[in-house]
Scaffold this motif. Structure first.
Motif, mmCIF file in Angstrom:
data_model
loop_
_atom_site.group_PDB
_atom_site.id
_atom_site.type_symbol
_atom_site.label_atom_id
_atom_site.label_comp_id
_atom_site.label_asym_id
_atom_site.label_seq_id
_atom_site.Cartn_x
_atom_site.Cartn_y
_atom_site.Cartn_z
ATOM 1 N N UNK A 157 34.501 50.072 60.514
ATOM 2 C CA UNK A 157 34.385 50.200 59.065
ATOM 3 C C UNK A 157 35.632 49.831 58.296
ATOM 4 N N UNK A 158 36.739 49.593 58.992
ATOM 5 C CA UNK A 158 37.960 49.205 58.302
ATOM 6 C C UNK A 158 37.816 47.803 57.718
ATOM 7 N N UNK A 159 38.308 47.624 56.509
ATOM 8 C CA UNK A 159 38.332 46.313 55.877
ATOM 9 C C UNK A 159 39.778 45.813 55.873
ATOM 10 N N UNK A 160 39.958 44.624 56.418
ATOM 11 C CA UNK A 160 41.288 44.037 56.543
ATOM 12 C C UNK A 160 41.432 42.902 55.526
ATOM 13 N N UNK A 161 42.420 43.022 54.667
ATOM 14 C CA UNK A 161 42.668 42.025 53.633
ATOM 15 C C UNK A 161 44.040 41.389 53.848
ATOM 16 N N UNK A 162 44.076 40.054 53.906
ATOM 17 C CA UNK A 162 45.327 39.309 54.066
ATOM 18 C C UNK A 162 45.460 38.315 52.917
ATOM 19 N N UNK B 260 58.086 30.096 55.527
ATOM 20 C CA UNK B 260 56.792 29.943 54.871
ATOM 21 C C UNK B 260 55.686 30.352 55.835
ATOM 22 N N UNK B 261 54.895 31.340 55.441
ATOM 23 C CA UNK B 261 53.694 31.738 56.172
ATOM 24 C C UNK B 261 52.596 31.846 55.126
ATOM 25 N N UNK B 262 51.574 31.005 55.236
ATOM 26 C CA UNK B 262 50.669 30.823 54.103
ATOM 27 C C UNK B 262 49.237 30.585 54.568
ATOM 28 N N UNK B 263 48.298 30.715 53.632
ATOM 29 C CA UNK B 263 46.857 30.480 53.812
ATOM 30 C C UNK B 263 46.306 31.125 55.081
ATOM 31 N N UNK B 264 46.283 32.449 55.144
ATOM 32 C CA UNK B 264 45.766 33.127 56.339
ATOM 33 C C UNK B 264 44.248 33.037 56.444
ATOM 34 N N UNK B 265 43.753 33.144 57.676
ATOM 35 C CA UNK B 265 42.336 33.360 57.961
ATOM 36 C C UNK B 265 42.257 34.525 58.935
ATOM 37 N N UNK B 266 41.229 35.372 58.800
ATOM 38 C CA UNK B 266 41.174 36.603 59.582
ATOM 39 C C UNK B 266 39.802 36.771 60.228
ATOM 40 N N UNK B 267 39.816 37.370 61.408
ATOM 41 C CA UNK B 267 38.586 37.700 62.124
ATOM 42 C C UNK B 267 38.773 39.044 62.815
ATOM 43 N N UNK B 268 37.949 40.037 62.457
ATOM 44 C CA UNK B 268 37.966 41.344 63.121
ATOM 45 C C UNK B 268 36.940 41.318 64.243
ATOM 46 N N UNK B 269 37.386 41.571 65.493
ATOM 47 C CA UNK B 269 36.461 41.479 66.617
ATOM 48 C C UNK B 269 35.821 42.838 66.929
ATOM 49 N N UNK B 270 34.949 42.846 67.939
ATOM 50 C CA UNK B 270 34.186 44.040 68.268
ATOM 51 C C UNK B 270 35.001 45.087 69.025
ATOM 52 N N UNK C 67 42.265 39.172 64.533
ATOM 53 C CA UNK C 67 42.888 37.873 64.768
ATOM 54 C C UNK C 67 43.335 37.268 63.445
ATOM 55 N N UNK C 68 44.568 36.806 63.419
ATOM 56 C CA UNK C 68 45.101 36.183 62.211
ATOM 57 C C UNK C 68 45.581 34.775 62.541
ATOM 58 N N UNK C 69 45.140 33.809 61.755
ATOM 59 C CA UNK C 69 45.565 32.416 61.887
ATOM 60 C C UNK C 69 46.178 31.990 60.560
ATOM 61 N N UNK C 70 47.315 31.266 60.604
ATOM 62 C CA UNK C 70 47.983 30.857 59.377
ATOM 63 C C UNK C 70 48.809 29.593 59.616
ATOM 64 N N UNK C 71 49.257 29.009 58.521
ATOM 65 C CA UNK C 71 50.162 27.866 58.574
ATOM 66 C C UNK C 71 51.590 28.382 58.386
ATOM 67 N N UNK C 72 52.446 28.137 59.376
ATOM 68 C CA UNK C 72 53.819 28.626 59.325
ATOM 69 C C UNK C 72 54.819 27.490 59.344
#
Length: 200
Positions: free
Chosen positions: A110-115, A148-158, A163-168
């Motif tokens: 139920x946790x919501x992760x915001x990046x 510079x760490x920018x434009x993240x994408x996030x995926x919460x697994x089961x 998982x966090x992916x970004x341009x660094x």
């Protein structure tokens, strides 16, 4: 399209997939030039209905997070749709930065992760907040030492991993990185790894 790529990259990273470098561009594109008028991301969270009944109406919860100028800088706000109405906006950030590119996902607990990207004169960092219960946590800075760490994408697994992916960037061209938050192993982030052929 990006979600599909994120799943593929995460899968290949831990299976020594050699094809990732062929599918990734050696030069990632910065997104700071995106219009700063309004940025929003929807997370549609489905609540499962009764199984085995085709006529069951599926209830859907909607959460909205967006970046908006308060006259001084861009801050993040959130709202949730309950029934036919949206809740009053809640201000998430107040950190003396322009906060852009919000992305949101919800874990099985139920946790919501915001990046998001926090832009300051001395560099760009990724910050995040967690919604649990009824409130957002205070923003935290993602622990990576890059100019510079920018434009993240996030995926919460089961497995309660995130998982966090970004341009660094630390000078030169951007690289694409991935890291995973492991709650069962001390609530720490793994060492960032480059997931494309190194830029030269």
């Amino acid at each position: 399209m990006w979600s599909k790529m994120l799943f593929e990259l995460v899968s290949c990273l831990f299976n020594n997939c050699s094809g990732v470098s062929e599918k990734m561009s050696k030069k990632s594109t910065r997104h700071l030039a995106q219009p700063l008028l309004f940025f929003a991301c929807f997370l549609i969270l489905s609540c499962s209905g009764k199984e085995g009944k085709a006529d069951t109406v599926q209830q859907v919860q909607q959460d909205l997070v967006w970046s908006e100028s308060d006259g001084l800088r861009y801050e993040l706000f959130s709202s949730s749709k309950k029934g036919d109405e949206w809740t009053p906006p809640v201000k998430i950030t107040d950190n003396n930065a322009n906060n852009l590119h919000p992305v949101l996902d919800k874990g099985p607990d139920g946790k919501k992760w915001l990046f998001w990207s926090a832009v300051r004169p001395d560099g760009i960092s990724i910050e995040y907040a967690i919604f649990q219960g009824h409130t957002w946590s205070d923003p935290q800075q993602f622990p990576v030492k890059q100019h510079s760490a920018i434009t993240p994408s996030v995926l919460a697994d089961k497995k309660k991993g995130v998982w966090l992916v970004w341009a660094g960037n630390d000078g030169g061209n951007d690289d694409i990185y991935v890291s995973r938050y492991q709650e069962k192993q001390g609530k720490v982030w793994t060492e960032p790894q480059i997931i494309q052929a190194p830029n030269e």
